[in-house]
Design a protein around this motif. Structure first.
Motif, PDB file in Angstrom:
ATOM      1  N   GLU A 255       1.942   0.361  -8.647  1.00 25.41           N
ATOM      2  CA  GLU A 255       2.720   0.960  -7.599  1.00 25.41           C
ATOM      3  C   GLU A 255       4.073   1.392  -8.009  1.00 25.41           C
ATOM      4  OE1 GLU A 255       2.619  -0.470  -3.726  1.00 25.41           O
ATOM      5  OE2 GLU A 255       0.814  -1.378  -3.711  1.00 25.41           O
TER       6      GLU A 255
ATOM      7  N   CYS B 202      -4.226 -12.978  -1.205  1.00 30.03           N
ATOM      8  CA  CYS B 202      -3.446 -14.092  -0.766  1.00 30.03           C
ATOM      9  C   CYS B 202      -4.016 -15.342  -1.159  1.00 30.03           C
ATOM     10  CB  CYS B 202      -3.803 -14.056   0.808  1.00 30.03           C
ATOM     11  SG  CYS B 202      -3.573 -12.596   1.785  1.00 30.03           S
TER      12      CYS B 202
ATOM     13  N   LEU C 220      -7.223  -5.536   4.232  1.00 32.14           N
ATOM     14  CA  LEU C 220      -6.273  -4.714   3.505  1.00 32.14           C
ATOM     15  C   LEU C 220      -5.579  -3.826   4.454  1.00 32.14           C
ATOM     16  CD1 LEU C 220      -4.796  -4.318   0.656  1.00 32.14           C
ATOM     17  CD2 LEU C 220      -6.427  -2.140   0.553  1.00 32.14           C
TER      18      LEU C 220
ATOM     19  N   GLU D 135      -2.424  -9.186 -12.628  1.00 32.66           N
ATOM     20  CA  GLU D 135      -1.875 -10.015 -11.576  1.00 32.66           C
ATOM     21  C   GLU D 135      -2.864 -10.030 -10.290  1.00 32.66           C
ATOM     22  OE1 GLU D 135       1.296  -8.967  -9.516  1.00 32.66           O
ATOM     23  OE2 GLU D 135       1.391 -10.866  -8.233  1.00 32.66           O
TER      24      GLU D 135
ATOM     25  N   PHE E 115       6.838  -1.951   1.166  1.00 33.63           N
ATOM     26  CA  PHE E 115       5.976  -3.105   1.070  1.00 33.63           C
ATOM     27  C   PHE E 115       4.954  -2.466  -0.020  1.00 33.63           C
ATOM     28  CE2 PHE E 115       5.647  -1.021   4.884  1.00 33.63           C
ATOM     29  CZ  PHE E 115       4.237  -0.749   5.163  1.00 33.63           C
ATOM     30  N   GLU E 116       4.339  -3.387  -0.611  1.00 34.61           N
ATOM     31  CA  GLU E 116       2.958  -2.951  -1.406  1.00 34.61           C
ATOM     32  C   GLU E 116       1.721  -3.073  -0.602  1.00 34.61           C
ATOM     33  OE1 GLU E 116       2.872  -5.373  -4.816  1.00 34.61           O
ATOM     34  OE2 GLU E 116       4.916  -5.210  -5.420  1.00 34.61           O
ATOM     35  N   SER E 117       0.607  -2.296  -1.302  1.00 33.61           N
ATOM     36  CA  SER E 117      -0.554  -2.701  -0.494  1.00 33.61           C
ATOM     37  C   SER E 117      -1.507  -4.193  -0.815  1.00 33.61           C
ATOM     38  CB  SER E 117      -1.389  -1.316  -1.018  1.00 33.61           C
ATOM     39  OG  SER E 117      -2.594  -1.237  -0.338  1.00 33.61           O
ATOM     40  N   ARG E 118      -0.672  -4.836  -0.249  1.00 31.37           N
ATOM     41  CA  ARG E 118      -1.281  -6.302  -0.303  1.00 31.37           C
ATOM     42  C   ARG E 118      -0.820  -6.986   0.725  1.00 31.37           C
ATOM     43  NH1 ARG E 118       1.315  -8.652  -5.908  1.00 31.37           N
ATOM     44  NH2 ARG E 118       0.154 -10.380  -5.144  1.00 31.37           N
ATOM     45  N   ILE E 119      -1.289  -8.020   0.979  1.00 25.44           N
ATOM     46  CA  ILE E 119      -0.742  -8.951   2.358  1.00 25.44           C
ATOM     47  C   ILE E 119       0.089  -9.981   1.983  1.00 25.44           C
ATOM     48  CG2 ILE E 119      -1.881 -10.415   4.318  1.00 25.44           C
ATOM     49  CD1 ILE E 119      -2.511  -7.426   4.137  1.00 25.44           C
ATOM     50  N   ARG E 120      -0.138 -10.747   0.984  1.00 26.79           N
ATOM     51  CA  ARG E 120       0.852 -11.852   0.475  1.00 26.79           C
ATOM     52  C   ARG E 120       1.221 -11.450  -0.844  1.00 26.79           C
ATOM     53  NH1 ARG E 120       1.229 -12.994   4.905  1.00 26.79           N
ATOM     54  NH2 ARG E 120      -0.180 -14.824   6.224  1.00 26.79           N
TER      55      ARG E 120
ATOM     56  N   LYS F 290     -10.750  -4.426  -4.143  1.00 26.08           N
ATOM     57  CA  LYS F 290      -9.766  -4.755  -5.762  1.00 26.08           C
ATOM     58  C   LYS F 290     -10.565  -5.759  -6.814  1.00 26.08           C
ATOM     59  CE  LYS F 290      -5.670  -4.522  -3.155  1.00 26.08           C
ATOM     60  NZ  LYS F 290      -4.461  -5.181  -2.606  1.00 26.08           N
TER      61      LYS F 290
ATOM     62  N   LYS G 194      -4.014  -9.893  -6.515  1.00 26.58           N
ATOM     63  CA  LYS G 194      -3.049  -9.646  -5.425  1.00 26.58           C
ATOM     64  C   LYS G 194      -3.810 -10.133  -3.956  1.00 26.58           C
ATOM     65  CE  LYS G 194      -1.519  -5.823  -8.056  1.00 26.58           C
ATOM     66  NZ  LYS G 194      -0.626  -4.353  -8.041  1.00 26.58           N
TER      67      LYS G 194
ATOM     68  N   GLN H  94      -9.659  -5.268   0.298  1.00 26.27           N
ATOM     69  CA  GLN H  94      -9.401  -6.550  -0.456  1.00 26.27           C
ATOM     70  C   GLN H  94     -10.649  -6.594  -1.545  1.00 26.27           C
ATOM     71  OE1 GLN H  94      -6.589  -7.333  -0.769  1.00 26.27           O
ATOM     72  NE2 GLN H  94      -5.490  -7.937   1.120  1.00 26.27           N
TER      73      GLN H  94
ATOM     74  N   GLY I 281       3.656  -9.992  -4.171  1.00 27.24           N
ATOM     75  CA  GLY I 281       4.205  -8.830  -4.587  1.00 27.24           C
ATOM     76  C   GLY I 281       5.757  -8.760  -4.041  1.00 27.24           C
TER      77      GLY I 281
ATOM     78  N   LEU J 164      -1.399   5.922  -3.004  1.00 28.40           N
ATOM     79  CA  LEU J 164      -0.594   4.674  -3.006  1.00 28.40           C
ATOM     80  C   LEU J 164      -0.488   4.744  -1.350  1.00 28.40           C
ATOM     81  CD1 LEU J 164       2.511   5.743  -5.253  1.00 28.40           C
ATOM     82  CD2 LEU J 164       0.996   3.755  -5.513  1.00 28.40           C
ATOM     83  N   PRO J 165      -1.137   3.614  -0.734  1.00 21.92           N
ATOM     84  CA  PRO J 165      -1.581   3.649   0.670  1.00 21.92           C
ATOM     85  C   PRO J 165      -0.033   3.147   1.509  1.00 21.92           C
ATOM     86  CG  PRO J 165      -3.186   2.515  -0.754  1.00 21.92           C
ATOM     87  CD  PRO J 165      -2.092   2.653  -1.514  1.00 21.92           C
ATOM     88  N   THR J 166       0.660   2.438   0.828  1.00 20.45           N
ATOM     89  CA  THR J 166       1.922   2.150   1.598  1.00 20.45           C
ATOM     90  C   THR J 166       3.316   2.694   1.251  1.00 20.45           C
ATOM     91  OG1 THR J 166       2.449   0.258  -0.003  1.00 20.45           O
ATOM     92  CG2 THR J 166       1.098  -0.110   1.947  1.00 20.45           C
ATOM     93  N   ARG J 167       2.960   3.902   0.537  1.00 24.49           N
ATOM     94  CA  ARG J 167       4.136   4.710   0.007  1.00 24.49           C
ATOM     95  C   ARG J 167       4.228   6.044   0.801  1.00 24.49           C
ATOM     96  NH1 ARG J 167       7.069   0.749  -2.352  1.00 24.49           N
ATOM     97  NH2 ARG J 167       5.642  -0.426  -3.002  1.00 24.49           N
TER      98      ARG J 167
ATOM     99  N   SER K  34      -3.682   3.219   6.657  1.00 23.72           N
ATOM    100  CA  SER K  34      -2.046   3.271   6.296  1.00 23.72           C
ATOM    101  C   SER K  34      -1.659   4.739   5.944  1.00 23.72           C
ATOM    102  CB  SER K  34      -1.862   2.538   5.207  1.00 23.72           C
ATOM    103  OG  SER K  34      -2.298   1.189   5.364  1.00 23.72           O
TER     104      SER K  34
END
Ligand SMILES: Cc1ncc(C[n+]2csc(CCOP(=O)(O)OP(=O)(O)O)c2C)c(N)n1
Ligand SMILES: Cc1ncc(C[n+]2csc(CCOP(=O)(O)OP(=O)(O)O)c2C)c(N)n1
Ligand code: SF4
Ligand code: SF4
Ligand SMILES: [Mg+2]
Ligand SMILES: [Mg+2]
Lengths: 284, 571, 284, 571
Positions: free
Chosen positions: B429, A16, A125, A12, D41-46, A53, A14, A50, D48, D299-302, D216
């Motif tokens: 994750e 935007c 990111l 998938e 939240f996940e390590s992404r902006i939009r 990735k 990731k 970003q 997930g 895991l950047p946001t964990r 983060s």
């Protein structure tokens, strides 16, 4: 010609919706397809961000390493196996911030990798801090008074140090960008392709509108790619008009062609010869 | 009478201490004597005070002696600094001009004799000749060592021969208590510095990329290795910084060759993030950390054992790693070979801990340096797979290690990331993936621990044990010998394999003794605390030293004796 | 005028006899004396290497930090107290190798420090490995086949990025060098002075003889210091003739003049106002 | 009935989870309810899956609950993922379009109602209104929270008010088991994120330079602090990398201001060399390490507590440092103030260990944030000296700390080096200087240890103790409460001050219990091993979790219960 679909992968995505990275990804696939390099013959090394990735979103071998450190990883891989086709995807923070020192060294080495810098002039990111290419005055949550310093000019930097392939692309010109990538991969030695990349989430200055109005392609029939002075001047053009294309190109021996240790082929292919090693050790 | 003589040659950097020492050491070596050489120098290129200490014996020696029998003082400072350490039978050899008014001082006109032989520059050769004369070496040996150094045909050989003989003759009427009966035997093994043994180990291990950034005392390893570029499949690459060095090594290992780096504490600090990268991508790498005193820049040309706890815990979060500190020159060579083997077998980073004393000193390697007949790479190829397109670099397995393929060699795609990931090497994750991957990595520890050699006992059944690690080995053993000679019930236990901690065997070895003291070149007894953490056993005392100089057996013995309460503890 | 002896210190010098660093040290003392800056008003920040030892050999305040990291230390000190006169001594390995990334950032910031790079084109203190400015082919024990890469051009790099004061000195021209240092210190913003420095122990190519034959001073009456193109070209001259002098100069606002947080004077001088802080916290 | 309700709002990043959550949390807060908010939240902006979890109570709450009473599912995925965690009395609130066929699901046409109110974009406001309605909030509260958010006069306020009311009305006929009797009280304290509390602490501590590189979960601290630039004597500087950040901080502290940095594990790795620089130059600095799971990028946001042993041992060789992990929001604020005080008092680096869960969650600070009346800088000036020209930055002293002057302030010259040095700050390789300086630095430990607060007991006289550190505090206490309610003889012992290890008080606290279990967010029980190293006491079991999510009191209780052998251990 290979179908670009050959590089599709089902992990998938990731990014935007609307992110400029999609254009870059497509340009990469097209460049690979055009050269008929199958996925299993591509190694992508990337940093964190970003941009970093990217290799997850196409079919290839990849090493998605640390923030800022893709270039030395790629260098090590190339030294180990100089037959590899190595593409490197990095962000502007990644390559010009955390990884700045490695860029300088890569230019000095002229290591044969193709370095794609997704230059969105912001840290994507990590949610929108200034990057080394953010313009003076660029406002972010971390820089509420605006960036106090000046932006780095990566093209001028590379050209000033005699880099042999220095180009700028734009995610909005996919075909053009894919040609740049192809040329960069064909070039022996370091190719730096700085890519203007729209970040719809955090950069509301350097938008698609901003670029579409300003970006123009260097006219290959008129622009001499081996004119260092012209290249240096072109690298400093930024304003109402923003040039894209190959700014400077001049082939010199690449690093792995220069090393005594690599004359007999890629290290990874050489045979271990215990008798010879024993002789070396006992004679030494 | 057993032979045990220490010769110290001192002067300022650039005065040619090395020439005297090399000739002397060469003569002893080729005559079949045991010897070792310690180099002591400041962090500067010219001036200051340096010295070289050669210990000569008819028995193996592995630590410096605390007294000097023959001091070659190339300047007044040497005389002043080392006088106090002279053995009662000691002699100080000086150039006539520097003549000191002490009865043990022997003034020889080095410079004048050198001029007579063809040039002032050969004053050191004269001094070497005088040393050999005092030590009772047969005159023929002079020719042999000079031949080796200069080649027979060079004019410079003749002049030096002349000069050396002048020195030799100048002292022929002197008698000293420690004149040696020179053997005429095969050499006792190769005379190698720690640095060179490690470099040769890397060559024998089929290391193909060595990336580094210069840092004392690790640079010597790379300089030694660079000699072989062009002769073996090898690249020695000076990186722009240590971060680049470790990342290059990871990149090269990922691409399929054995790769290593060497550094010291400050550089290792910069590599800690890269260490974690190797860990999470399960890329086998070898890092040599040649310790020096810190913190920060510290004492660049001095020695220490201060990084043990640091390297065990370096980098964020947790992952298995090997930490091995070779005790001897042969073991150093073998440790590098073993390190690469273990790194690839378990797909983990291996850290080799050495130190300035070990790297810059010369020791006899009694055993031959054996090159492995074959190198086991623990790799997989498409041929091993039912379905190469389904290859997963991080496939779960009980041992924790997954089949490792190389990128761009086959159809199987090799995909790895520094993020936490699923079996397929894609960022994940998900709780399940995270748990699986932590479990997978940590599962390796069990088998890794089984690879660990227990600490090396030396009279291990004694009441009191002196416990140390790495290069302190020689001093500990000799201290034990001394104490036992004085009837103390003391033994030694020296670690090379430190992590994963060989808990069970250590517990067994230590629970037999009445008490143990740690012997370490750091201020807090790091191994002592590690033992307590891992076994619950507490050291009864600690012999620590942190002045940047190596342990002397005598000081270890004296300290231990004090801690045992004088002589009360005799058996 | 202050006597240069005012900067003498009795700590034993540890450089090799004949080392080019002595000329640099003398030039520094002279520049300070000429400006009548007493020792207690000078802060020298340095890295690790022979160059990094410099501040030990004169009377001043100093922070002799890590290899490669003098620039961020100096930046932090300047941010804390922008009234400080900060000189930075670094080696070529120090500044262009380990510390390369900080140089890029210092240029972007235009932080007001005077950066003296003792460029002996070799790693002196670690006994003679190649540095980023070692020429292609330079042979050392670590590079027995010679350096495979190309040398960095620090002046071209700095000028390409719009640095405001870029100069080259030579330890053999002490008076000239001291003038450069003085001008650099007077310049508001970053001044980079790359100093050709003879290493008698490890660089047997770029010797005093080599430089004395080649070095010439840019003619201030003829050379326009604000001509960017001319500066760029001059920075690339290297061979039979080697220019020294101020290559490029253009003053823009320095970093500490731009920061909102510093408008009311140096941070170190500001008073702690608990009531105001409490109000800020409770209003926030 | 006591109030303890958990509301989870989930959707994809960018869907406006924050709006719903903020309105809801604001309403609870201003009504005088206790609450806390966890962000996942996940390590992404939009895209997930993200969610926000609000726990509402009439008692202080400091850990997330394991069941959900009200789930606001902004998309199908949320529904699927969280359904299993629903309390039996739980209700799932969905937009009409997503209507799921489950009896606990309540479909409200968010989007349609929003359109009616003036725009689709207000669907989240409708949802918030519906939540408040279900929770039984008085209608008046809607206006208040919207006023706070949008300002009364804006048109957008009216539209949103309208939208929220539509949501509120849409559910007015629904009854739920956990409808709250809304109080009308003063708020129970400020609602702050860990990041903000730390930033405010830095401001209160008179920190004047904060240099950082984004990472983060530490960036929030700096973003919060940047707000005050221009209002207080403060510079917040984004560095080119973490190495620069820590070196800037050292430079600024040397030049005389309080300075700090914040980072996470990877950045901390890069700072380890600079940490040693601060140590050997005895420059006071503060580093906040906001932990996340590793190794490497991890895991950047964990969240995690995996860096304890690393930060205690980071950097080559040995030197004293403080390591403190605040347990609560008020303590976090105070810890920063205390950290700067300790750093300057002892001239050592201080490391504050927090984590993603703590930094990104909102907690009530029951106590007022007090700014110190004065800041003690422990500085010296010429006026304090007999002879300023004779000033020696590293003058020997019994405590280990020497009088600290600032450069260029006075006649006294301030001279420091990363090399080992004499009292005057000049490089020295002399044995005496080295020994003196190591002894001087290490001597600080004694007094530093006396500054250490003992771990915090909670029913500390119990037979079994749950032992943890930092942000695990809330979960441990609540687990203890639960277990005690079920008649287990269990207490807790939670550390904030970890290094220098408060050995004596820990020994005392732990030697009373029959056994103790460690509770840590890492795989190897780092505190457990540290306790064994320092006290010899061994943990009887370890409750570990390393999936990147915070502890839930319930899971701690269940695990502890299992380890105690079911119910056999009841008192
Ligand atoms: C050592 C280290 N420092 C910081 C980070 C946090 N970090 C992750 S991505 C990133 C920057 C992203 O910006 P850029 O490189 O421009 O990439 P983009 O996301 O914009 O493509 C940072 C600072 C990290 N992962 N590692
Ligand atoms: C992190 C780190 N890496 C490496 C070193 C070892 N080191 C000390 S000085 C030096 C280089 C010296 O060269 P240069 O900077 O050119 O200075 P010079 O001695 O030539 O003046 C190096 C690599 C160190 N002290 N710290
Ligand atoms: S944050 Fe910016 S760069 Fe990152 S995916 Fe979104 S649009 Fe692209
Ligand atoms: S080694 Fe070179 S740079 Fe260093 S002091 Fe000697 S001559 Fe100078
Ligand atoms: Mg970016
Ligand atoms: Mg140099």
């Amino acid at each position: 010609m290979t179908d670009v679909k050959a590089y599709d992968c089902d992990y998938e995505n990731k990014w935007c919706p609307g992110c400029g990275n999609f254009g870059i990804l497509n340009a990469m696939k097209k460049a690979l397809a055009d050269q008929e390099i199958p996925p299993d013959r591509v190694l992508i090394v990337s940093g964190i961000g970003q941009a970093g990735k990217t290799p997850h979103f196409l079919k290839c071998n990849y090493f998605h390493g640390l923030h800022g450190r893709a270039v030395p990883v790629a260098t090590g891989a190339k030294l180990a196996n100089h037959d590899l086709n190595i593409l490197v995807n990095m962000g502007d923070g990644d390559c010009y911030g955390e990884g700045g020192n490695h860029l300088l060294a890569a230019i000095r080495r002229n290591i044969d990798i193709t370095l794609l810098v997704h230059n969105n002039m912001v840290y994507g990111l990590t949610k929108g801090q200034a990057s080394p290419t953010s313009a003076h005055g660029f406002v972010t949550k971390a820089q509420p008074q605006g960036v106090a310093g000046e932006a780095l000019n990566p093209l001028a930097l590379a050209i000033s140090q005699g880099a042999g392939f220095v180009a700028r692309g734009y995610n909005g010109k996919m075909e053009h960008l894919s040609r740049l990538i192809r040329e960069g991969m064909r070039h022996k030695g370091l190719s730096l392709i700085d890519i203007l990349q729209v970040c719809v989430s955090f950069n509301h200055v350097n938008t698609a509108g901003f670029y579409n109005e300003r970006v123009y392609e260097l006219d290959e029939s008129e622009y001499p790619v081996d004119d260092w002075h012209r290249a240096m001047d072109t690298a400093r053009i930024w304003g109402d008009r923003i040039p894209i294309g190959i700014f400077y190109k001049k082939e010199t021996e690449s690093y792995t062609d220069r090393l005594a240790g690599l004359k007999d082929g890629p290290l990874v292919n050489r045979q271990f010869d215990p008798a010879r090693v024993a002789a070396l050790i006992s004679d030494s | 009478m057993p032979i045990d003589i220490t010769v110290t040659i001192g002067g300022t950097a650039g005065q040619g201490i090395q020439t005297v020492g090399d000739l002397l050491a060469g003569a002893c070596h080729r005559s079949g004597l045991y010897l070792m050489v310690v180099n002591d120098f400041e962090s500067r290129i010219r001036g200051g005070h340096s010295f070289m200490q050669i210990r000569i014996s008819d028995q193996p020696v592995a630590a410096p002696y605390h007294k000097v029998h023959l001091l070659v003082a190339l300047n007044q400072e040497t005389y002043d600094r080392h006088r106090a350490a002279m053995d009662t039978s000691g002699v100080i050899l000086l150039d006539q001009e520097e003549a000191a008014s002490e009865k043990s001082a022997l003034a020889v006109p080095f410079t004048r004799l050198a001029k007579d032989a063809g040039g002032k520059i050969m004053a050191n050769t004269v001094a070497a000749g005088a040393c050999l004369g005092l030590l009772g070496a047969p005159e023929s040996i002079i020719k042999e060592v000079l031949k080796e150094r200069f080649g027979e045909k060079e004019a410079v050989f003749e002049n030096n021969l002349n000069a050396a003989r002048k020195g030799y003759d100048a002292v022929k009427d002197e008698t000293v208590d420690w004149r040696i009966d020179w053997p005429d035997e095969e050499s006792k093994g190769r005379l190698l510095s720690g640095s060179r043994a490690l470099a040769l180990g890397a060559l024998a291990a089929d290391c193909r990329l060595a990336a580094f950034y210069p840092m004392s005392p690790s640079t010597g390893i790379m300089i030694n290795l660079a000699e072989f570029v062009g002769k073996a499949p090898l690249v020695v690459e000076q990186a722009e910084d240590e971060i680049a060095a470790v990342n290059m090594v990871v990149g090269a290992a990922f691409a399929g060759v054995r790769a290593m780096t060497a550094t010291s504490g400050g550089g290792f600090s910069l590599m800690t993030e890269g260490l974690g990268l190797a860990a999470i991508t399960e890329t086998p790498i070898v890092i040599i950390n040649a310790q020096r005193p810190g913190p920060a820049t510290g004492l660049p040309t001095r020695t220490a054992q201060g990084d043990l706890q640091f390297v065990i815990h370096a980098s964020q979060d947790e992952f298995p790693r090997f930490v091995i500190a070779p005790q001897s020159i042969n073991q150093a060579f073998e440790t590098v070979i073993r390190a690469f083997h273990l790194a690839e077998k378990y797909q983990v980073p291996v850290i080799i801990l050495v130190d300035q004393y070990f790297n810059d000193s010369l020791f006899i390697a009694p055993e031959k340096l054996k090159v492995p007949e074959q190198i086991d790479r623990f790799l997989t190829t498409d041929a091993d797979m039912a379905a190469p397109p389904a290859y997963k670099r991080f496939a779960l397995s009980e041992s924790g290690a997954s089949p490792r393929a190389l990128p761009c060699r086959d159809k199987a795609l090799v995909t790895v990331t520094a993020n936490e990931h699923g079996e397929d090497g894609h960022i994940s994750e998900a709780v399940a993936d995270r748990n699986n991957m932590v479990n997978k990595r940590m599962a390796k520890t069990k088998n890794m621990r089984n690879e660990m050699q227990p600490p090396d006992p030396y009279f291990g059944d004694s009441e009191t044990l002196l416990v140390g690690w790495g290069s302190a080995d020689g001093a500990i053993r000799e201290a034990v010998d001394r104490l036992r000679n004085e009837n103390f019930d003391v033994g030694g236990l020296v670690f090379s394999d430190l992590w994963p901690f060989p808990e069970a065997t250590v517990y067994e070895a230590l629970s037999k003794c009445k008490r143990f003291f740690t012997v370490e070149l750091n201020s807090s007894s790091q191994l002592g605390w590690l033992i307590r953490e891992q076994t619950g056993l507490k050291f009864a005392g600690a012999i620590v030293k942190y002045d940047g100089r190596p342990f002397l057996p005598n000081e270890v013995a004296v300290q231990a004796q004090k801690m045992m309460g004088g002589r009360d503890d005799r058996r």
